[in-house]
Scaffold this motif. Structure first.
Motif, PDB file in Angstrom:
ATOM      1  N   TYR A 127      -3.628 -10.698   6.891  1.00  0.00           N
ATOM      2  CA  TYR A 127      -4.851 -11.198   7.507  1.00  0.00           C
ATOM      3  C   TYR A 127      -4.505 -12.234   8.563  1.00  0.00           C
ATOM      4  O   TYR A 127      -3.595 -13.046   8.370  1.00  0.00           O
ATOM      5  CB  TYR A 127      -5.763 -11.850   6.460  1.00  0.00           C
ATOM      6  CG  TYR A 127      -6.297 -10.867   5.456  1.00  0.00           C
ATOM      7  CD1 TYR A 127      -7.459 -10.155   5.724  1.00  0.00           C
ATOM      8  CD2 TYR A 127      -5.633 -10.628   4.267  1.00  0.00           C
ATOM      9  CE1 TYR A 127      -7.948  -9.230   4.806  1.00  0.00           C
ATOM     10  CE2 TYR A 127      -6.112  -9.716   3.344  1.00  0.00           C
ATOM     11  CZ  TYR A 127      -7.269  -9.021   3.620  1.00  0.00           C
ATOM     12  OH  TYR A 127      -7.742  -8.094   2.704  1.00  0.00           O
ATOM     13  N   GLU A 177      -8.407  -8.449   8.921  1.00  0.00           N
ATOM     14  CA  GLU A 177      -7.210  -7.685   8.573  1.00  0.00           C
ATOM     15  C   GLU A 177      -6.461  -7.308   9.846  1.00  0.00           C
ATOM     16  O   GLU A 177      -7.077  -6.955  10.854  1.00  0.00           O
ATOM     17  CB  GLU A 177      -7.604  -6.425   7.816  1.00  0.00           C
ATOM     18  CG  GLU A 177      -6.419  -5.596   7.365  1.00  0.00           C
ATOM     19  CD  GLU A 177      -6.833  -4.378   6.558  1.00  0.00           C
ATOM     20  OE1 GLU A 177      -6.021  -3.433   6.517  1.00  0.00           O
ATOM     21  OE2 GLU A 177      -7.930  -4.362   5.979  1.00  0.00           O
ATOM     22  N   LYS A 190      -9.647 -10.736   1.843  1.00  0.00           N
ATOM     23  CA  LYS A 190     -10.064 -11.662   2.896  1.00  0.00           C
ATOM     24  C   LYS A 190     -10.627 -12.939   2.265  1.00  0.00           C
ATOM     25  O   LYS A 190     -10.370 -14.047   2.744  1.00  0.00           O
ATOM     26  CB  LYS A 190     -11.122 -10.965   3.756  1.00  0.00           C
ATOM     27  CG  LYS A 190     -11.776 -11.821   4.783  1.00  0.00           C
ATOM     28  CD  LYS A 190     -12.835 -11.027   5.535  1.00  0.00           C
ATOM     29  CE  LYS A 190     -13.618 -11.907   6.475  1.00  0.00           C
ATOM     30  NZ  LYS A 190     -14.629 -11.145   7.221  1.00  0.00           N
ATOM     31  N   THR A 247      -2.243  -7.105   1.784  1.00  0.00           N
ATOM     32  CA  THR A 247      -2.748  -6.887   3.136  1.00  0.00           C
ATOM     33  C   THR A 247      -2.471  -8.126   3.975  1.00  0.00           C
ATOM     34  O   THR A 247      -2.488  -9.247   3.462  1.00  0.00           O
ATOM     35  CB  THR A 247      -4.267  -6.618   3.080  1.00  0.00           C
ATOM     36  OG1 THR A 247      -4.490  -5.492   2.236  1.00  0.00           O
ATOM     37  CG2 THR A 247      -4.833  -6.324   4.451  1.00  0.00           C
TER      38      THR A 247
END
Length: 90
Positions: A4, A81, A62, A2
């Motif tokens: 961030y 995100e 995160k 992901t």
């Protein structure tokens, strides 16, 4: 993985200090990855008018990104995100 965005206020930072912070973020990301928590530093954008910076990382969580930034001793306001949307090829 992901993407961030790490948002930070860096009042009074010099370009030399900004470069050192970037190097610290890259090194801390490499160290985290070597220890089994993959984090990749992507890039930073600095907004000189109001001394803000946004840094992009790829990671599984995160919390991993927050940990890397603490290890690099770089202050941050928040981590969230984001969707990194590249231009479409025609």
């Amino acid at each position: 993985m992901t993407t961030y965005a790490v948002q930070r206020s860096l009042p009074g930072i010099t370009m030399e200090q900004l470069a050192a912070a970037q190097a610290a973020a890259i090194e801390a990301s490499k160290e985290a990855s070597e220890q089994g928590s993959p984090v990749t530093y992507i890039r930073s954008n600095f907004y000189p008018a109001d001394q803000r910076c946004t840094c992009l990382f790829e990671a599984d969580s995160k919390e991993s990104v927050e940990k890397v930034n603490r290890a690099a001793s770089i202050p941050f306001d928040r981590v969230e995100e984001v969707l990194d949307i590249p231009p479409m090829q025609h």
